[in-house]
Design a protein around this motif. Structure first.
Motif, short mmCIF file in Angstrom:
data_model
loop_
_atom_site.label_atom_id
_atom_site.label_comp_id
_atom_site.label_asym_id
_atom_site.label_seq_id
_atom_site.Cartn_x
_atom_site.Cartn_y
_atom_site.Cartn_z
N ALA A 101 -6.84 5.72 -3.61
CA ALA A 101 -7.00 5.21 -2.31
C ALA A 101 -7.63 6.03 -1.16
O ALA A 101 -8.43 5.47 -0.40
CB ALA A 101 -5.50 4.73 -1.93
N LEU A 102 -7.21 7.16 -1.19
CA LEU A 102 -7.62 8.39 -0.33
C LEU A 102 -9.08 8.67 -0.35
O LEU A 102 -9.80 8.83 0.57
CB LEU A 102 -6.77 9.49 -0.56
CG LEU A 102 -5.37 9.28 0.40
CD1 LEU A 102 -4.47 10.53 -0.23
CD2 LEU A 102 -5.51 9.36 1.71
N LEU A 103 -9.72 8.71 -1.88
CA LEU A 103 -10.85 8.96 -2.23
C LEU A 103 -11.73 7.84 -1.75
O LEU A 103 -13.00 8.05 -1.30
CB LEU A 103 -11.08 9.21 -3.54
CG LEU A 103 -10.40 10.64 -4.13
CD1 LEU A 103 -10.67 10.94 -5.27
CD2 LEU A 103 -11.36 11.99 -3.02
N VAL A 104 -11.28 6.71 -2.11
CA VAL A 104 -12.01 5.45 -1.80
C VAL A 104 -12.41 5.52 -0.23
O VAL A 104 -13.36 5.08 0.38
CB VAL A 104 -11.56 4.34 -2.01
CG1 VAL A 104 -12.12 3.08 -1.10
CG2 VAL A 104 -11.56 3.96 -3.69
N GLU B 93 -5.80 -1.33 -1.60
CA GLU B 93 -5.12 -1.45 -2.55
C GLU B 93 -5.76 -1.05 -3.77
O GLU B 93 -6.62 -1.31 -4.29
CB GLU B 93 -4.64 -3.02 -2.86
CG GLU B 93 -3.79 -3.51 -3.61
CD GLU B 93 -3.49 -4.87 -3.73
OE1 GLU B 93 -2.66 -5.27 -2.88
OE2 GLU B 93 -3.44 -5.51 -4.61
N THR B 94 -4.87 -0.35 -4.68
CA THR B 94 -5.35 0.43 -5.95
C THR B 94 -4.47 0.49 -6.72
O THR B 94 -3.25 0.29 -6.39
CB THR B 94 -5.86 1.98 -5.60
OG1 THR B 94 -4.67 2.67 -5.02
CG2 THR B 94 -7.04 2.10 -4.64
N VAL C 45 3.53 -2.07 -4.65
CA VAL C 45 3.41 -3.35 -4.75
C VAL C 45 4.08 -4.14 -6.33
O VAL C 45 4.70 -5.15 -6.12
CB VAL C 45 2.01 -3.88 -4.44
CG1 VAL C 45 1.97 -5.52 -4.55
CG2 VAL C 45 1.45 -3.55 -3.00
N ASP C 46 3.54 -3.36 -7.19
CA ASP C 46 4.09 -3.91 -8.53
C ASP C 46 3.85 -2.92 -9.56
O ASP C 46 3.21 -2.01 -9.33
CB ASP C 46 2.74 -4.98 -8.78
CG ASP C 46 3.24 -5.99 -10.03
OD1 ASP C 46 4.40 -5.98 -10.51
OD2 ASP C 46 2.11 -6.55 -10.67
N ILE D 141 2.41 2.36 -18.24
CA ILE D 141 2.88 1.98 -17.03
C ILE D 141 1.81 1.84 -16.18
O ILE D 141 0.95 2.58 -15.90
CB ILE D 141 4.04 2.96 -16.45
CG1 ILE D 141 4.73 2.19 -15.08
CG2 ILE D 141 3.60 4.20 -16.20
CD1 ILE D 141 5.94 2.91 -14.74
N THR D 142 1.63 0.51 -15.21
CA THR D 142 0.64 0.44 -14.52
C THR D 142 1.16 0.12 -13.05
O THR D 142 2.16 -0.75 -12.80
CB THR D 142 -0.46 -0.56 -14.85
OG1 THR D 142 -1.10 -0.24 -16.00
CG2 THR D 142 -1.49 -0.92 -13.69
N VAL D 143 1.05 0.86 -11.90
CA VAL D 143 1.49 0.57 -10.67
C VAL D 143 0.47 0.08 -9.72
O VAL D 143 -0.79 0.55 -9.89
CB VAL D 143 2.24 1.86 -10.01
CG1 VAL D 143 3.50 2.23 -10.84
CG2 VAL D 143 1.30 2.69 -9.79
#
Length: 390
Positions: free
Chosen positions: A53-56, A26-27, A91-92, A100-102
């Motif tokens: 997410a992919l780099l993590v 979750e990022t 998710v949000d 804007i934050t997703v």
């Protein structure tokens, strides 16, 4: 709040076998809505979150996306290191002022990493660029774009790059462009090693801005200027050098064109928000995003090298530490410097692999102390030799 789940199409750049169980990451991603639609900003924020997410998970990603009504409908991704995404879920979504934050969840199948070196960050020095044709900057008086672009790149690298720890020297120009123009490779190597030595950097990056011109038809047409939209070019070449031996690791040229929406006689602050939120500024920033991806992909599996700055008994101190991703217990091999000169008089940086291996026992942000596990004293290992994790 918006939610959707979409399948992604992947082109995997190497053969692999995935583990049986996947893991959710979750990022959060962010984007500003200044001068762009909410739908486009949402998509940019999702791209940012998915990349994180992919780099993590240990992957390096390049993507080509098609956007319809603000939703991610197709994504083709090449993964160099590891990981495959089964699905993502929005998710949000939060709107605050112009931001804007997703929040997304990505279902990623893990895989063994391709190289040990991805565990560590390499220190990278960013130098001021060189504007090759200064007269092209007359309109808008954007002469400081050589400094502004590299400052932006340094900031974004520290925010986005998984594999680099970046520092910069931007107030003064180096001699790189003059040396590059005269094909003085030996002098460039010496300059690189000198900068690496003085800044404790494993890599040094130089660049040249080769084009900020307008379309000739646009500059010759008064009617075109009255319309308030003028296509302006941007082209830049990057050169990444290994600071230890002065060798060229990677180079690439990038170019694009975007409307110049400022009036003809206004002086534009290339460090200001108005510039970076304009169509031209966003085009340049998109190029820098590609540069970051290319830097990561070219050095992620390069060995992490720390210079030995102290030798005491069976203990060495190296100039990389916690900020570079080191942990207590990490093991390094030691390389003894062995410079040599060929028959033509050209000097080379050579290395002898020492039989000694050391394990990290103490850490600070910038340094690490490592000892031989069996207490053996070092032979010919000395200051300026290297500790390397392959």
């Amino acid at each position: 709040m918006y939610k959707f789940i979409t399948k992604l199409v992947f082109i995997v750049s190497f053969s692999c076998s995935f583990s049986a169980s996947s893991q959710w990451y979750e990022t959060q991603g962010h984007a500003r809505t200044n001068d762009i639609s909410v739908e486009l900003a949402r998509t940019k924020a999702m791209e940012n979150a998915l990349k994180k997410a992919l780099l993590v998970s240990g992957a390096s990603v390049s993507s080509v996306q098609q956007v319809v009504n603000g939703l991610l409908t197709q994504d083709q991704i090449s993964i160099r290191a590891s990981g495959s995404v089964n699905s993502i879920e929005l998710v949000d979504e939060i709107h605050s002022d112009n931001l804007i934050t997703v929040t997304i969840r990505a279902d990623i199948f893990p895989q063994e990493k391709k190289c040990f070196a991805v565990n560590f960050k390499k220190s990278l020095l960013i130098t001021r660029s060189h504007l090759l044709q200064r007269e092209q900057a007359n309109i808008g008086e954007i002469y400081l774009i050589d400094k502004s672009v590299m400052r932006k790149l340094a900031v974004q690298l520290n925010q986005q790059s998984t594999f680099t720890k970046t520092s910069s020297i931007l107030n003064n120009k180096t001699e790189f462009s003059r040396l590059n123009n005269s094909l003085a490779s030996d002098e460039i190597s010496q300059l690189t090693q000198s900068l690496s030595e003085s800044t404790n950097s494993q890599y040094v990056m130089f660049s040249e801005i080769t084009n900020v011109s307008f379309d000739k038809q646009a500059t010759n047409s008064w009617l075109f200027w009255q319309q308030g939209v003028y296509p302006r070019n941007f082209a830049i070449s990057f050169y990444l050098y290994n600071g230890i031996n002065g060798e060229l690791v990677w180079q690439q040229r990038y170019q694009n064109t975007a409307p110049w929406t400022f009036t003809k006689r206004i002086n534009v602050d290339v460090d200001g928000n108005a510039f970076w939120q304009s169509e031209y500024g966003m085009m340049v920033e998109n190029i820098l995003d590609k540069v970051i991806k290319d830097i990561d992909e070219n050095i992620m599996c390069e060995p992490s090298r720390g210079k030995i700055i102290q030798v005491q008994g069976n203990q060495v101190t190296i100039n990389i530490g916690r900020d570079h991703g080191l942990k207590i217990g990490d093991e390094f091999s030691l390389l003894h410097l062995n410079h040599f000169t060929d028959n033509s008089g050209k000097s080379y940086a050579g290395f002898n692999l020492s039989p000694y291996k050391v394990k990290v026992t103490k850490l600070s942000r910038e340094t690490a102390t490592a000892t031989t596990p069996d207490g053996r004293l070092f032979g010919n290992i000395q200051v300026d030799d290297l500790a390397v994790r392959y």
